[in-house]
Scaffold this motif. Structure first.
Motif, PDB file in Angstrom:
ATOM      1  N   GLY A  20     -16.625  10.441 -18.810  1.00  0.00           N
ATOM      2  CA  GLY A  20     -16.070  10.302 -17.476  1.00  0.00           C
ATOM      3  C   GLY A  20     -16.886   9.414 -16.560  1.00  0.00           C
ATOM      4  O   GLY A  20     -16.476   9.150 -15.447  1.00  0.00           O
ATOM      5  N   SER A  21     -18.052   8.943 -16.994  1.00  0.00           N
ATOM      6  CA  SER A  21     -18.852   8.055 -16.149  1.00  0.00           C
ATOM      7  C   SER A  21     -19.488   6.954 -16.996  1.00  0.00           C
ATOM      8  O   SER A  21     -19.708   7.115 -18.191  1.00  0.00           O
ATOM      9  CB  SER A  21     -19.927   8.821 -15.390  1.00  0.00           C
ATOM     10  OG  SER A  21     -20.930   9.255 -16.269  1.00  0.00           O
ATOM     11  N   ILE A  22     -19.772   5.842 -16.333  1.00  0.00           N
ATOM     12  CA  ILE A  22     -20.376   4.679 -16.982  1.00  0.00           C
ATOM     13  C   ILE A  22     -21.490   4.178 -16.075  1.00  0.00           C
ATOM     14  O   ILE A  22     -21.287   4.037 -14.874  1.00  0.00           O
ATOM     15  CB  ILE A  22     -19.331   3.568 -17.186  1.00  0.00           C
ATOM     16  CG1 ILE A  22     -18.215   4.049 -18.109  1.00  0.00           C
ATOM     17  CG2 ILE A  22     -19.979   2.302 -17.734  1.00  0.00           C
ATOM     18  CD1 ILE A  22     -17.022   3.138 -18.144  1.00  0.00           C
ATOM     19  N   THR A  23     -22.653   3.910 -16.620  1.00  0.00           N
ATOM     20  CA  THR A  23     -23.769   3.388 -15.843  1.00  0.00           C
ATOM     21  C   THR A  23     -24.030   1.950 -16.262  1.00  0.00           C
ATOM     22  O   THR A  23     -24.154   1.656 -17.454  1.00  0.00           O
ATOM     23  CB  THR A  23     -25.029   4.247 -16.052  1.00  0.00           C
ATOM     24  OG1 THR A  23     -24.727   5.594 -15.675  1.00  0.00           O
ATOM     25  CG2 THR A  23     -26.187   3.730 -15.213  1.00  0.00           C
ATOM     26  N   ILE A  24     -24.110   1.064 -15.258  1.00  0.00           N
ATOM     27  CA  ILE A  24     -24.309  -0.365 -15.504  1.00  0.00           C
ATOM     28  C   ILE A  24     -25.432  -0.858 -14.600  1.00  0.00           C
ATOM     29  O   ILE A  24     -25.390  -0.644 -13.392  1.00  0.00           O
ATOM     30  CB  ILE A  24     -23.017  -1.153 -15.203  1.00  0.00           C
ATOM     31  CG1 ILE A  24     -21.876  -0.659 -16.090  1.00  0.00           C
ATOM     32  CG2 ILE A  24     -23.250  -2.653 -15.378  1.00  0.00           C
ATOM     33  CD1 ILE A  24     -20.520  -1.184 -15.687  1.00  0.00           C
ATOM     34  N   ALA A  55     -10.780  -2.887   1.050  1.00  0.00           N
ATOM     35  CA  ALA A  55     -10.101  -1.596   1.087  1.00  0.00           C
ATOM     36  C   ALA A  55     -10.963  -0.461   0.534  1.00  0.00           C
ATOM     37  O   ALA A  55     -10.479   0.636   0.334  1.00  0.00           O
ATOM     38  CB  ALA A  55      -8.799  -1.685   0.291  1.00  0.00           C
ATOM     39  N   VAL A  56     -12.237  -0.719   0.313  1.00  0.00           N
ATOM     40  CA  VAL A  56     -13.128   0.279  -0.265  1.00  0.00           C
ATOM     41  C   VAL A  56     -13.951   0.918   0.845  1.00  0.00           C
ATOM     42  O   VAL A  56     -14.501   0.231   1.704  1.00  0.00           O
ATOM     43  CB  VAL A  56     -14.065  -0.378  -1.315  1.00  0.00           C
ATOM     44  CG1 VAL A  56     -15.040   0.623  -1.876  1.00  0.00           C
ATOM     45  CG2 VAL A  56     -13.252  -1.005  -2.428  1.00  0.00           C
ATOM     46  N   SER A  57     -14.025   2.238   0.819  1.00  0.00           N
ATOM     47  CA  SER A  57     -14.809   2.981   1.798  1.00  0.00           C
ATOM     48  C   SER A  57     -16.270   3.003   1.341  1.00  0.00           C
ATOM     49  O   SER A  57     -16.577   3.492   0.261  1.00  0.00           O
ATOM     50  CB  SER A  57     -14.254   4.400   1.914  1.00  0.00           C
ATOM     51  OG  SER A  57     -15.069   5.181   2.739  1.00  0.00           O
ATOM     52  N   LEU A  58     -17.181   2.474   2.162  1.00  0.00           N
ATOM     53  CA  LEU A  58     -18.597   2.355   1.813  1.00  0.00           C
ATOM     54  C   LEU A  58     -19.413   3.366   2.604  1.00  0.00           C
ATOM     55  O   LEU A  58     -19.291   3.447   3.822  1.00  0.00           O
ATOM     56  CB  LEU A  58     -19.091   0.932   2.120  1.00  0.00           C
ATOM     57  CG  LEU A  58     -20.571   0.644   1.927  1.00  0.00           C
ATOM     58  CD1 LEU A  58     -20.926   0.698   0.446  1.00  0.00           C
ATOM     59  CD2 LEU A  58     -20.927  -0.711   2.499  1.00  0.00           C
ATOM     60  N   HIS A  59     -20.245   4.146   1.912  1.00  0.00           N
ATOM     61  CA  HIS A  59     -21.125   5.122   2.549  1.00  0.00           C
ATOM     62  C   HIS A  59     -22.558   4.801   2.127  1.00  0.00           C
ATOM     63  O   HIS A  59     -22.874   4.831   0.936  1.00  0.00           O
ATOM     64  CB  HIS A  59     -20.771   6.542   2.126  1.00  0.00           C
ATOM     65  CG  HIS A  59     -19.337   6.885   2.353  1.00  0.00           C
ATOM     66  ND1 HIS A  59     -18.831   7.167   3.606  1.00  0.00           N
ATOM     67  CD2 HIS A  59     -18.300   6.965   1.502  1.00  0.00           C
ATOM     68  CE1 HIS A  59     -17.542   7.420   3.501  1.00  0.00           C
ATOM     69  NE2 HIS A  59     -17.193   7.293   2.229  1.00  0.00           N
ATOM     70  N   THR A  77      -9.009   5.553  -7.561  1.00  0.00           N
ATOM     71  CA  THR A  77      -9.146   5.879  -8.979  1.00  0.00           C
ATOM     72  C   THR A  77     -10.580   6.109  -9.455  1.00  0.00           C
ATOM     73  O   THR A  77     -10.780   6.579 -10.571  1.00  0.00           O
ATOM     74  CB  THR A  77      -8.554   4.750  -9.842  1.00  0.00           C
ATOM     75  OG1 THR A  77      -9.245   3.540  -9.542  1.00  0.00           O
ATOM     76  CG2 THR A  77      -7.068   4.592  -9.580  1.00  0.00           C
ATOM     77  N   GLU A  78     -11.566   5.784  -8.604  1.00  0.00           N
ATOM     78  CA  GLU A  78     -12.950   5.891  -9.056  1.00  0.00           C
ATOM     79  C   GLU A  78     -13.906   6.051  -7.885  1.00  0.00           C
ATOM     80  O   GLU A  78     -13.574   5.731  -6.745  1.00  0.00           O
ATOM     81  CB  GLU A  78     -13.347   4.653  -9.859  1.00  0.00           C
ATOM     82  CG  GLU A  78     -13.331   3.391  -9.031  1.00  0.00           C
ATOM     83  CD  GLU A  78     -13.237   2.118  -9.847  1.00  0.00           C
ATOM     84  OE1 GLU A  78     -12.875   2.178 -11.026  1.00  0.00           O
ATOM     85  OE2 GLU A  78     -13.510   1.066  -9.279  1.00  0.00           O
ATOM     86  N   THR A  79     -15.093   6.536  -8.201  1.00  0.00           N
ATOM     87  CA  THR A  79     -16.197   6.592  -7.253  1.00  0.00           C
ATOM     88  C   THR A  79     -17.344   5.827  -7.901  1.00  0.00           C
ATOM     89  O   THR A  79     -17.697   6.086  -9.050  1.00  0.00           O
ATOM     90  CB  THR A  79     -16.628   8.043  -6.984  1.00  0.00           C
ATOM     91  OG1 THR A  79     -15.521   8.754  -6.432  1.00  0.00           O
ATOM     92  CG2 THR A  79     -17.795   8.095  -6.013  1.00  0.00           C
ATOM     93  N   LYS A 104     -11.732   9.133 -11.661  1.00  0.00           N
ATOM     94  CA  LYS A 104     -11.060  10.321 -11.145  1.00  0.00           C
ATOM     95  C   LYS A 104      -9.860  10.655 -12.017  1.00  0.00           C
ATOM     96  O   LYS A 104      -9.241   9.771 -12.609  1.00  0.00           O
ATOM     97  CB  LYS A 104     -10.601  10.078  -9.706  1.00  0.00           C
ATOM     98  CG  LYS A 104     -11.750   9.862  -8.749  1.00  0.00           C
ATOM     99  CD  LYS A 104     -11.235   9.607  -7.349  1.00  0.00           C
ATOM    100  CE  LYS A 104     -12.375   9.360  -6.397  1.00  0.00           C
ATOM    101  NZ  LYS A 104     -11.897   9.059  -5.049  1.00  0.00           N
ATOM    102  N   GLY A 105      -9.520  11.925 -12.089  1.00  0.00           N
ATOM    103  CA  GLY A 105      -8.340  12.359 -12.829  1.00  0.00           C
ATOM    104  C   GLY A 105      -8.485  12.158 -14.323  1.00  0.00           C
ATOM    105  O   GLY A 105      -9.570  12.225 -14.887  1.00  0.00           O
ATOM    106  N   PHE A 106      -7.364  11.879 -14.967  1.00  0.00           N
ATOM    107  CA  PHE A 106      -7.348  11.708 -16.417  1.00  0.00           C
ATOM    108  C   PHE A 106      -8.054  10.435 -16.872  1.00  0.00           C
ATOM    109  O   PHE A 106      -8.364  10.284 -18.044  1.00  0.00           O
ATOM    110  CB  PHE A 106      -5.912  11.701 -16.948  1.00  0.00           C
ATOM    111  CG  PHE A 106      -5.285  13.064 -16.928  1.00  0.00           C
ATOM    112  CD1 PHE A 106      -5.749  14.058 -17.758  1.00  0.00           C
ATOM    113  CD2 PHE A 106      -4.252  13.341 -16.055  1.00  0.00           C
ATOM    114  CE1 PHE A 106      -5.191  15.318 -17.743  1.00  0.00           C
ATOM    115  CE2 PHE A 106      -3.685  14.595 -16.022  1.00  0.00           C
ATOM    116  CZ  PHE A 106      -4.143  15.592 -16.868  1.00  0.00           C
TER     117      PHE A 106
END
Length: 144
Positions: A20-24, A55-59, A77-79, A104-106
């Motif tokens: 479910g996650s990928i590190t690059i 359109a991406v929310s940046l924190h 679709t992703e974080t 996120k999700g499936f």
């Protein structure tokens, strides 16, 4: 173990990435001073103007003045959680980003299959950020 059990465990390795996650990890050399790169990258208004990130929310969090910061980019679709570090190199700055994509999700079930696409996406994101930093620093110098 079934895929669902791996998904729920969250920390088990599957292939080259955690389920479910990928590190690059990526590095880009920007021909600007470290303070300029840091100032641009931590300015939310400037970052909102970077192509592909409108359109991406940046924190932003964990800011260490002129050295490092962490950022989280949320989409539908992703974080993406990035740890960013700037290093001075001669007359340029090296920006090293370690990005962790969490689907996120499936979509998390197919993370390993999407790794190549995410590597290309990360390279394009850093290239756009580099161009935006160079343009922003040039504008600031001309305005002085």
């Amino acid at each position: 173990m079934s895929l669902w059990a791996l998904r729920r465990a969250g920390s088990r390795e599957y292939g080259n990435s955690i389920m479910g996650s990928i590190t690059i990890e990526s590095t880009v050399l920007i021909p600007c001073g470290r303070q300029d790169v840091y100032a641009f990258c931590t300015d939310q208004e400037a970052r909102a103007a970077v192509p592909g990130q409108e359109a991406v929310s940046l924190h932003l969090r964990d800011l260490v003045q002129d050295r490092s910061w962490s950022e989280t980019l949320e989409s539908r679709t992703e974080t993406i959680t990035c740890s960013c570090v700037v290093y001075p190199v001669a007359d340029s700055t090296r920006l090293t980003v370690t990005a962790q994509y969490v689907l996120k999700g499936f979509g998390g079930l197919f993370a390993a299959a999407k790794e190549g696409a995410f590597r290309k996406q990360e390279a394009a994101r850093l290239a756009a950020l580099k161009k935006a930093v160079e343009r922003g620093v040039r504008k600031a110098r001309n305005a002085r």
